[in-house]
Write a protein that holds these residues in place. Structure first.
Motif, short mmCIF file in Angstrom:
data_model
loop_
_atom_site.label_atom_id
_atom_site.label_comp_id
_atom_site.label_asym_id
_atom_site.label_seq_id
_atom_site.Cartn_x
_atom_site.Cartn_y
_atom_site.Cartn_z
N TYR A 172 0.84 -1.20 0.00
CA TYR A 172 0.00 0.00 0.00
C TYR A 172 0.88 1.26 0.00
N ARG A 173 1.89 1.28 0.87
CA ARG A 173 2.82 2.42 0.92
C ARG A 173 3.59 2.57 -0.39
N ALA A 208 3.69 5.81 -2.93
CA ALA A 208 4.97 6.42 -3.30
C ALA A 208 5.11 6.50 -4.82
N ARG A 209 4.73 5.45 -5.50
CA ARG A 209 4.87 5.44 -6.96
C ARG A 209 3.93 6.43 -7.63
N VAL A 210 2.74 6.61 -7.09
CA VAL A 210 1.83 7.61 -7.65
C VAL A 210 2.45 9.00 -7.50
N ALA A 211 2.97 9.30 -6.31
CA ALA A 211 3.60 10.60 -6.08
C ALA A 211 4.80 10.79 -7.00
N GLU A 212 5.64 9.78 -7.14
CA GLU A 212 6.81 9.86 -8.01
C GLU A 212 6.40 10.09 -9.47
N LYS A 241 8.38 12.17 -1.80
CA LYS A 241 7.71 11.47 -0.71
C LYS A 241 6.24 11.88 -0.69
N TYR A 242 5.37 10.91 -0.44
CA TYR A 242 3.97 11.23 -0.16
C TYR A 242 3.81 11.29 1.35
N ARG A 243 3.23 12.35 1.82
CA ARG A 243 2.91 12.48 3.24
C ARG A 243 1.51 13.06 3.35
N LYS A 244 0.61 12.29 3.90
CA LYS A 244 -0.77 12.77 4.08
C LYS A 244 -0.77 14.10 4.82
N VAL A 271 4.73 15.44 -1.51
CA VAL A 271 3.42 15.50 -2.13
C VAL A 271 2.38 15.14 -1.08
N SER A 272 1.35 15.95 -0.97
CA SER A 272 0.20 15.62 -0.14
C SER A 272 -1.04 15.92 -0.95
N LYS A 273 -2.17 15.61 -0.40
CA LYS A 273 -3.42 15.86 -1.12
C LYS A 273 -3.61 17.34 -1.42
N SER A 274 -3.17 18.20 -0.50
CA SER A 274 -3.47 19.62 -0.65
C SER A 274 -2.34 20.46 -1.23
N THR A 275 -1.11 19.92 -1.26
CA THR A 275 0.00 20.76 -1.72
C THR A 275 1.17 19.91 -2.18
N ILE A 276 2.10 20.56 -2.85
CA ILE A 276 3.38 19.96 -3.20
C ILE A 276 4.45 20.95 -2.75
#
Length: 160
Positions: free
Chosen positions: A8-9, A13-17, A80-83, A106-111
């Motif tokens: 899952y992690r 990560a791959r989506v963010a990358e 990195k994705y961080r909620k 990368v988060s849902k609201s910002t980069i």
């Protein structure tokens, strides 16, 4: 619990990358894949929970080397994705070897962007660093960054 699951992690990560890679390429940058999952793909699952120094260093390899189209400058980029959007020096391994790396969180609201040097000076996200569209190191097209931020919001909606 899904947020503790390795796969899952890895997918998050791959989506963010992929978002960041596509954004940079769309802005004319050359993106070289560099991280462990590209250079030593068969090792990925074998070192996920290992604490040996070599395993830690392999896991810490930046995701990309990004080359600026205007001046040819190369930068190590770790995505990195961080909620929460939070990121600090303690999130890295001790004696992190890539002292000139730039971290894109990368988060849902910002980069947001922060350098290793800023982290080493005690700065952290979200308090410090800058939004990707304001990052002078990359000077990306602001409209494209905004477009990719909407992609991020869409892809990460409801993700832990």
């Amino acid at each position: 619990m899904p947020n503790k699951d390795f796969h899952y992690r890895l997918i998050k990560a791959r989506v963010a990358e992929t978002l960041i890679k596509e954004l940079f390429q769309n802005c004319g940058y050359t993106v070289f894949e560099y991280g462990m999952e590209r250079t030593v793909p068969t090792i990925l699952g074998k070192i996920q929970d290992k604490d040996e120094e070599t395993a830690k260093q392999i896991r810490s390899m930046p995701d990309f080397v990004v080359q600026c189209p205007e001046n040819g400058q190369l930068n190590y980029v770790e995505v990195k994705y961080r909620k929460s959007g939070k990121f600090r020096l303690s999130d890295l391994i001790k004696d992190y070897p890539y002292k000139n790396a730039i971290f894109i969180i990368v988060s849902k609201s910002t980069i947001r962007v922060i350098s290793y040097n800023e982290l080493e000076q005690g700065n952290s996200l979200p308090a410090n660093g800058c939004s990707l569209e304001d990052c002078e190191t990359f000077n990306l097209n602001k409209e494209l960054v905004e477009k990719y931020k909407t992609y991020s919001a869409s892809f990460f909606d409801g993700v832990e």
